[in-house]
Design a protein around this motif. Structure first.
Motif: not given
Length: 176
Positions: A130-157
């Motif tokens: 479900s997670i792969r199909r709904l979230l990750f299939d719509a992203m490129s590897d570059g998108d995933l790296a950016v999303l992970g970086d951005v959400l990681g910083r927001v989470r820490e904040h």
């Protein structure tokens, strides 16, 4: 959002610009849609709420399959009383056990049972799909790296000043 005024005297706070507002609403909608789909799957395949699945999954990953209830609560953004209630439901189903800590009579140790491990193993493939199909299939590897970086910083904040349900108790060390 942008039209909400501050009741304190002084200059009005700046509203959100169009780009910020669009990003906020997109994040909220994606989060709600994903949460709904994941929750629907977990209920259908395991008769579990998302919070119950989080409890079980954290216990599967924990050393010896057990955690102190306070450590479990610190990692799950949910009210402590609500988490205690959800743990009680899992305990009654035989998926976890709760017992007093041998080191501190005020602490409760939560342990996953074999039935709990089996249930996680049963629902996990569909959960991942479900997670792969709904979230990750719509992203490129570059998108995933950016999303992970951005959400990681927001989470820490956000974790720097977390809501009470996500705040470690005084005197407790946190682990990431």
């Amino acid at each position: 959002m942008s039209g909400v005024s501050d009741p304190t005297p002084g200059p009005a706070p700046a509203g959100l610009n169009t780009e910020q507002l669009a990003a906020f609403f997109a994040l909220m909608e994606v989060s709600s849609l994903l949460q709904y789909a994941v929750d629907e799957h977990l209920r259908a395949d395991g008769d579990l709420s998302y919070v119950q699945f989080q409890i079980l999954a954290r216990l599967v990953d924990a050393s010896e399959g057990r955690l102190r209830m306070t450590d479990l609560a610190d990692g799950v953004v949910y009210s402590r009383s609500g988490l205690t209630y959800q743990a009680g439901l899992l305990d009654r189903r035989g998926l976890i056990t709760r017992s007093p800590s041998p080191d501190d009579e005020r602490s409760v140790i939560v342990s996953i049972t074999e039935a709990g491990r089996d249930l996680v193993a049963r629902v996990l493939p569909g959960h991942v799909d479900s997670i792969r199909r709904l979230l990750f299939d719509a992203m490129s590897d570059g998108d995933l790296a950016v999303l992970g970086d951005v959400l990681g910083r927001v989470r820490e904040h956000m974790r720097a000043a977390p809501p009470r349900s996500a705040r470690p108790r005084a005197g407790r060390k946190t682990s990431s």
